[in-house]
Design an enzyme around this catalytic site. Structure first.
Site, mmCIF file in Angstrom:
data_model
loop_
_atom_site.group_PDB
_atom_site.id
_atom_site.type_symbol
_atom_site.label_atom_id
_atom_site.label_comp_id
_atom_site.label_asym_id
_atom_site.label_seq_id
_atom_site.Cartn_x
_atom_site.Cartn_y
_atom_site.Cartn_z
ATOM 1 N N LYS A 68 -13.772 114.090 -59.328
ATOM 2 C CA LYS A 68 -14.840 114.970 -58.837
ATOM 3 C C LYS A 68 -14.331 116.422 -58.795
ATOM 4 O O LYS A 68 -15.071 117.349 -59.124
ATOM 5 C CB LYS A 68 -15.312 114.536 -57.446
ATOM 6 C CG LYS A 68 -16.059 113.222 -57.403
ATOM 7 C CD LYS A 68 -17.365 113.204 -58.172
ATOM 8 C CE LYS A 68 -18.431 114.065 -57.549
ATOM 9 N NZ LYS A 68 -19.733 113.906 -58.265
ATOM 10 N N SER A 111 -18.791 106.618 -58.290
ATOM 11 C CA SER A 111 -18.714 107.222 -56.960
ATOM 12 C C SER A 111 -18.001 106.372 -55.902
ATOM 13 O O SER A 111 -17.938 106.797 -54.755
ATOM 14 C CB SER A 111 -20.143 107.541 -56.469
ATOM 15 O OG SER A 111 -20.796 106.350 -56.097
ATOM 16 N N TYR A 133 -11.019 108.925 -57.713
ATOM 17 C CA TYR A 133 -12.402 109.391 -57.516
ATOM 18 C C TYR A 133 -12.415 110.873 -57.158
ATOM 19 O O TYR A 133 -13.056 111.691 -57.833
ATOM 20 C CB TYR A 133 -13.102 108.576 -56.417
ATOM 21 C CG TYR A 133 -14.374 109.225 -55.908
ATOM 22 C CD1 TYR A 133 -15.471 109.404 -56.736
ATOM 23 C CD2 TYR A 133 -14.467 109.681 -54.584
ATOM 24 C CE1 TYR A 133 -16.645 110.020 -56.268
ATOM 25 C CE2 TYR A 133 -15.630 110.285 -54.118
ATOM 26 C CZ TYR A 133 -16.708 110.456 -54.955
ATOM 27 O OH TYR A 133 -17.859 111.066 -54.507
ATOM 28 N N GLY A 147 -28.340 110.489 -62.613
ATOM 29 C CA GLY A 147 -27.927 109.555 -61.555
ATOM 30 C C GLY A 147 -29.020 109.299 -60.537
ATOM 31 O O GLY A 147 -28.740 108.890 -59.407
ATOM 32 N N THR A 151 -18.146 116.540 -53.655
ATOM 33 C CA THR A 151 -17.898 115.789 -52.425
ATOM 34 C C THR A 151 -16.835 116.473 -51.577
ATOM 35 O O THR A 151 -15.932 117.131 -52.119
ATOM 36 C CB THR A 151 -17.422 114.357 -52.767
ATOM 37 O OG1 THR A 151 -16.919 113.735 -51.594
ATOM 38 C CG2 THR A 151 -16.312 114.365 -53.810
ATOM 39 N N ASP A 152 -16.915 116.259 -50.270
ATOM 40 C CA ASP A 152 -15.863 116.811 -49.399
ATOM 41 C C ASP A 152 -14.535 116.090 -49.603
ATOM 42 O O ASP A 152 -13.498 116.543 -49.120
ATOM 43 C CB ASP A 152 -16.291 116.764 -47.927
ATOM 44 C CG ASP A 152 -16.432 115.355 -47.383
ATOM 45 O OD1 ASP A 152 -16.424 114.390 -48.175
ATOM 46 O OD2 ASP A 152 -16.553 115.203 -46.150
ATOM 47 N N GLU A 153 -14.579 114.974 -50.345
ATOM 48 C CA GLU A 153 -13.321 114.245 -50.593
ATOM 49 C C GLU A 153 -12.328 115.085 -51.401
ATOM 50 O O GLU A 153 -11.143 114.781 -51.443
ATOM 51 C CB GLU A 153 -13.596 112.933 -51.331
ATOM 52 C CG GLU A 153 -14.543 112.028 -50.599
ATOM 53 C CD GLU A 153 -13.946 110.692 -50.191
ATOM 54 O OE1 GLU A 153 -12.768 110.459 -50.467
ATOM 55 O OE2 GLU A 153 -14.690 109.912 -49.573
HETATM 56 N N1 LIG Z 1 -22.692 108.596 -51.144
HETATM 57 C C1 LIG Z 1 -22.041 109.527 -50.465
HETATM 58 O O1 LIG Z 1 -21.792 109.394 -49.244
HETATM 59 C C2 LIG Z 1 -21.610 110.807 -51.162
HETATM 60 C C3 LIG Z 1 -20.951 111.792 -50.418
HETATM 61 C C4 LIG Z 1 -20.605 112.999 -51.049
HETATM 62 C C5 LIG Z 1 -20.903 113.189 -52.387
HETATM 63 N N2 LIG Z 1 -21.514 112.208 -53.107
HETATM 64 C C6 LIG Z 1 -21.822 112.465 -54.520
HETATM 65 O O2 LIG Z 1 -23.232 112.375 -54.652
HETATM 66 C C7 LIG Z 1 -23.566 111.839 -55.942
HETATM 67 C C8 LIG Z 1 -24.450 110.634 -55.761
HETATM 68 O O3 LIG Z 1 -23.756 109.659 -54.977
HETATM 69 P P1 LIG Z 1 -24.395 108.223 -54.722
HETATM 70 O O4 LIG Z 1 -23.742 107.649 -53.525
HETATM 71 O O5 LIG Z 1 -25.871 108.312 -54.800
HETATM 72 O O6 LIG Z 1 -23.849 107.450 -56.014
HETATM 73 P P2 LIG Z 1 -24.325 106.058 -56.616
HETATM 74 O O7 LIG Z 1 -23.084 105.372 -57.097
HETATM 75 O O8 LIG Z 1 -25.236 105.327 -55.683
HETATM 76 O O9 LIG Z 1 -25.206 106.489 -57.872
HETATM 77 C C9 LIG Z 1 -24.637 107.001 -59.042
HETATM 78 C C10 LIG Z 1 -25.665 106.902 -60.147
HETATM 79 O O10 LIG Z 1 -25.095 107.481 -61.330
HETATM 80 C C11 LIG Z 1 -25.350 106.610 -62.433
HETATM 81 N N3 LIG Z 1 -24.284 106.808 -63.431
HETATM 82 C C12 LIG Z 1 -22.971 106.472 -63.302
HETATM 83 N N4 LIG Z 1 -22.302 106.797 -64.424
HETATM 84 C C13 LIG Z 1 -23.217 107.374 -65.267
HETATM 85 C C14 LIG Z 1 -23.127 107.942 -66.553
HETATM 86 N N5 LIG Z 1 -21.962 107.975 -67.243
HETATM 87 N N6 LIG Z 1 -24.242 108.464 -67.114
HETATM 88 C C15 LIG Z 1 -25.441 108.427 -66.443
HETATM 89 N N7 LIG Z 1 -25.581 107.884 -65.228
HETATM 90 C C16 LIG Z 1 -24.471 107.370 -64.628
HETATM 91 C C17 LIG Z 1 -25.367 105.207 -61.843
HETATM 92 O O11 LIG Z 1 -26.062 104.278 -62.671
HETATM 93 C C18 LIG Z 1 -26.058 105.453 -60.501
HETATM 94 O O12 LIG Z 1 -27.453 105.368 -60.626
HETATM 95 C C19 LIG Z 1 -22.237 111.533 -56.639
HETATM 96 O O13 LIG Z 1 -21.942 112.589 -57.513
HETATM 97 C C20 LIG Z 1 -21.234 111.461 -55.493
HETATM 98 O O14 LIG Z 1 -19.948 111.840 -55.940
HETATM 99 C C21 LIG Z 1 -21.877 111.024 -52.529
#
Ligand SMILES: NC(=O)c1ccc[n+]([C@@H]2O[C@H](COP(=O)([O-])OP(=O)(O)OC[C@H]3O[C@@H](n4cnc5c(N)ncnc54)[C@H](O)[C@@H]3O)[C@@H](O)[C@H]2O)c1
Length: 196
Positions: free
Chosen positions: A156, A88, A152, A8, A128-130
């Site tokens: 997670k 996400s 979601y 990712g 995630t804290d969610e």
């Molecule tokens: N953004 C936030 O505020 C936040 C907060 C807490 C946790 N998170 C967690 O952090 C991580 C990253 O979040 P983000 O906001 O950068 O997400 P994002 O949606 O920007 O990026 C997700 C990436 O994963 C790739 N992806 C999706 N499905 C895939 C698959 N089956 N195989 C390979 N690649 C795949 C997508 O192409 C993308 O590049 C996630 O696991 C999310 O749950 C995010």
């Protein structure tokens, strides 16, 4: 040279992590695996490709974490795995819950299974804290109940539980993080709008 598989990495947080590691830790090389869904954008890492690709410190693999063949290829030779890949966006999970269960639960299982075979030294599951659900006041400690409220957060939580099970059952060295919401450069606009 130590090798890390980052999944990712074309997304928001993963792309920052890849850049940070390569800039700060010259003894590390990164294999980045990403399916490039609507949320992934390789231009988030165009500077990284240009700078570190020729030095063999950054390799991109396009593939799905649900596909064992892609995962095996990308994980080969790695000591560490960080799983950022996820569906996400909470609002999308209401429309397509199956996509979330597939990537966030099944995809995590595929990664863990390969990590076990490769004797990976550390597997970091980005959660995630969610998973705590709604926190109406105060804060949630690590031992708070997990009460997910959307497809979601439920998927997670499912990914976390599988990771925890691999730690307990197989001794795979797993760490789970539960970060809260982030915002900043390279964020998909759909995600940012959730703050408004
Ligand atoms: N953004 C936030 O505020 C936040 C907060 C807490 C946790 N998170 C967690 O952090 C991580 C990253 O979040 P983000 O906001 O950068 O997400 P994002 O949606 O920007 O990026 C997700 C990436 O994963 C790739 N992806 C999706 N499905 C895939 C698959 N089956 N195989 C390979 N690649 C795949 C997508 O192409 C993308 O590049 C996630 O696991 C999310 O749950 C995010």
């Amino acid at each position: 040279m130590k090798h890390i598989l980052v999944t990712g990495g074309a997304g928001f947080i993963g792309s920052h992590f890849v850049r940070y590691m390569l800039e700060k830790y010259p003894d590390y090389a990164i294999n980045m695996l990403d399916k490039l869904t609507y949320a992934g954008n390789l231009s988030n890492l165009s500077d990284v490709q240009e700078c570190y690709g020729p030095l063999e410190r950054y390799h991109f693999f396009q593939g799905d974490i649900c596909d064992p063949t892609s995962v095996k290829e990308a994980m080969q030779g790695c000591e560490y795995v960080l799983n950022f890949a996820a569906e996400s966006h909470v609002d999308r999970s209401l429309e397509h819950p199956g996509h979330f269960i597939m990537t966030d639960v099944y995809g995590t299982y595929v990664l863990l299974e390969q990590a076990r075979k490769e004797h990976i030294e550390r597997f970091v599951q980005i959660s995630t804290d969610e998973v705590y659900g709604e926190i109406l006041s105060g804060n949630a400690g690590e031992d708070a109940n997990v009460i997910p409220r959307s497809p979601y957060s439920a998927s997670k939580a499912g990914g976390e539980f599988i990771a925890q099970a691999y730690f307990v059952t197989y001794g795979l060295p797993v760490i789970i993080t539960r970060g809260s919401n982030n915002f900043g450069p390279f964020q998909h606009p759909r995600s940012l709008f959730r703050f408004s």
